[in-house]
Scaffold this active site. Structure first.
Site, PDB file in Angstrom:
ATOM      1  N   SER A 176       0.191  -0.316   2.782  1.00 11.51           N
ATOM      2  CA  SER A 176      -0.092   0.027   1.290  1.00 11.51           C
ATOM      3  C   SER A 176      -0.497   1.359   1.118  1.00 11.51           C
ATOM      4  CB  SER A 176      -1.081  -0.887   0.760  1.00 11.51           C
ATOM      5  OG  SER A 176      -1.143  -0.712  -0.751  1.00 11.51           O
ATOM      6  N   ASN A 177      -1.066   1.881   0.131  1.00 17.25           N
ATOM      7  CA  ASN A 177      -1.617   3.325   0.063  1.00 17.25           C
ATOM      8  C   ASN A 177      -2.866   3.015  -0.985  1.00 17.25           C
ATOM      9  OD1 ASN A 177      -0.873   3.649  -2.828  1.00 17.25           O
ATOM     10  ND2 ASN A 177       1.172   3.328  -1.872  1.00 17.25           N
TER      11      ASN A 177
END
Ligand code: C5P
Length: 418
Positions: free
Chosen positions: A216-217
């Protein structure tokens, strides 16, 4: 609370009646005043037993009205002199609205300054009931609510939970932040995007590696949520497609929760039906694991390789669907180098009308931050560099551009076939 352009100098009449929830309406008055509204508070006698007029005076910076017969050296008694307040009001909120005041409003009684002004006012009416659960569910209250709704009043709540009596049930006043959302919805409904459908994506995506891990980020979703609110403020119908985030849904937006890029792709294409605008603020993963381990990956060898494959590019999929919907498509480019060049080539490749370029190497802008510093690049090559500002202010600037693009019909894609 930041200034809200929709609320700048808007005349709001805030009626406070006698319930314990009156203490929470102080926060609402404060939010409205900080947002830029001119808030005139009118209190019933019972309300002044819970909170003093001075509290509201201090929070709004304006006089508070309580007494119908007070003359204070004026030529006319208050109820006549202040009918002007009702005429000037662009919105009347009654919060908390007790069962007693709701009954009076339903009947059209005018036995105190607030009910008198309510009869004199022709602006939209927002009622925020708060009372004990038994009083709310009583057929008399329900009948009054039905009458008021029928007459066009916007009823907010009540919510479920613990009440002052100790009972748990339906009767709690909705929280001030949510009331503010309803105020924005009602004030904005005839705005420049009324009748338009805006689809916004927000937040990160998560690409699973195994049952408990993912790629993810750090996207917080804040910029996308601010865009959704700015579109609502202009009267649009908003579908907000969001990856995992704990942000509250802006009042009035339809929230669609997704996790992976593929789910976001599917949700966006499904939401495009009838959409005029697509704002792609989500930080969508470009790669996912080629295969997701069915069980938790165990600690083992010194090195572990993951094979990644591309996720669908949503904007490219939308580009193929264009020609029908939507008229205006805005993309975002989070870049760590060659900001303008990269953003402009993305705009062309994805057939966008506007791209919002973000230098993610700055600490005060981009992912997770409260503020953002962006450059707006138009299809015509125009470049507008905005200074460091809140994500709300960035959203306002983007929506101004979108509104102008829709109005001039100069958006890139062919207009919808009618
Ligand atoms: O090509 P890049 O991912 O850098 O472009 C960013 C823009 O493209 C953003 O508006 C983002 O939401 C969108 N995007 C997309 N589908 C992806 C990845 C990004 O539509 N798989």
């Amino acid at each position: 609370m930041e200034p809200v352009s929709l609320l700048q100098n808007r005349r709001i009449l805030l009626g406070v009646t006698g319930g314990i929830a009156a203490y929470k309406v102080c926060t609402l008055a404060s939010h409205l005043a900080q947002a830029g509204a001119l808030v005139d508070v009118v209190m019933t006698g019972a309300a002044t037993r819970f909170v003093t007029p001075l509290t509201f005076e201090a929070l709004t910076g304006r006089p508070v009205y309580t007494d119908m017969w007070h003359t204070a050296g004026e030529a006319l008694p208050t109820h006549i002199a202040h009918v002007g307040l009702a005429h000037a009001a662009e919105l009347l909120i009654v919060a908390p609205a007790t069962a007693n005041t709701l009954a009076k409003l339903a009947c059209g009684l005018a036995d105190n300054l607030l009910t008198t002004l309510a009869l004199a006012a022709s602006c939209p009416l927002v009622l925020v009931p708060a009372m004990d659960a038994g009083m709310w569910s009583h057929p008399a209250t329900q009948a009054n609510i039905a009458v008021l709704k029928e007459r066009g009043a916007h009823i907010v709540g009540p919510a479920w939970g613990r009440m002052a009596s100790g009972l748990i049930g339906k009767g709690r006043m909705v929280e001030p932040e949510e009331i503010l959302g309803h105020v924005r919805l009602v004030l904005g409904r005839n705005g420049p995007l009324a009748g338009r459908k805006v689809v916004v994506t927000a937040g990160p995506t998560r690409e699973p590696l195994d049952p408990v891990r993912f790629l993810s980020n750090p996207s917080s979703g804040r910029q996308g949520f601010a865009l959704a609110q700015a579109a609502l403020d202009r009267g649009a119908r908003v579908t907000l497609i969001t990856g995992p985030t704990t942000l509250p849904t802006p009042v009035g937006a339809e929230r669609v929760e997704v996790t992976t890029a593929q789910e976001m792709h599917d949700a966006v294409l499904a939401a495009l039906e009838g959409a005029d605008v697509l704002l792609m603020a989500a930080a969508v993963a470009d790669y996912r694991a080629a295969s997701v381990a069915p069980q938790k990956i165990k600690k083992g060898e010194e090195e572990l390789s993951l094979r990644l494959v591309r996720t669908p590019d949503i904007l490219l999929a939308v580009k193929d669907a264009r020609g029908t919907y939507p008229r205006v498509v805005v993309g975002f480019a989070a870049e760590s180098e060659h900001l303008l060049e990269n953003a402009h080539s993305k705009l062309l490749a994805k057939n966008l009308d506007l791209i919002v370029a973000n230098d993610i190497t700055a600490r005060d802008a981009g992912f997770g931050a409260e503020t953002n510093r962006v450059v707006l690049i138009g299809r015509d090559g125009s470049v507008e560099s905005l200074p460091l500002m809140s994500k709300t202010a960035v959203a306002e600037a983007i929506l101004d551009r979108v509104t102008a693009l829709l109005a001039t019909g100069s958006a890139g894609a062919a207009p919808p076939e009618s």
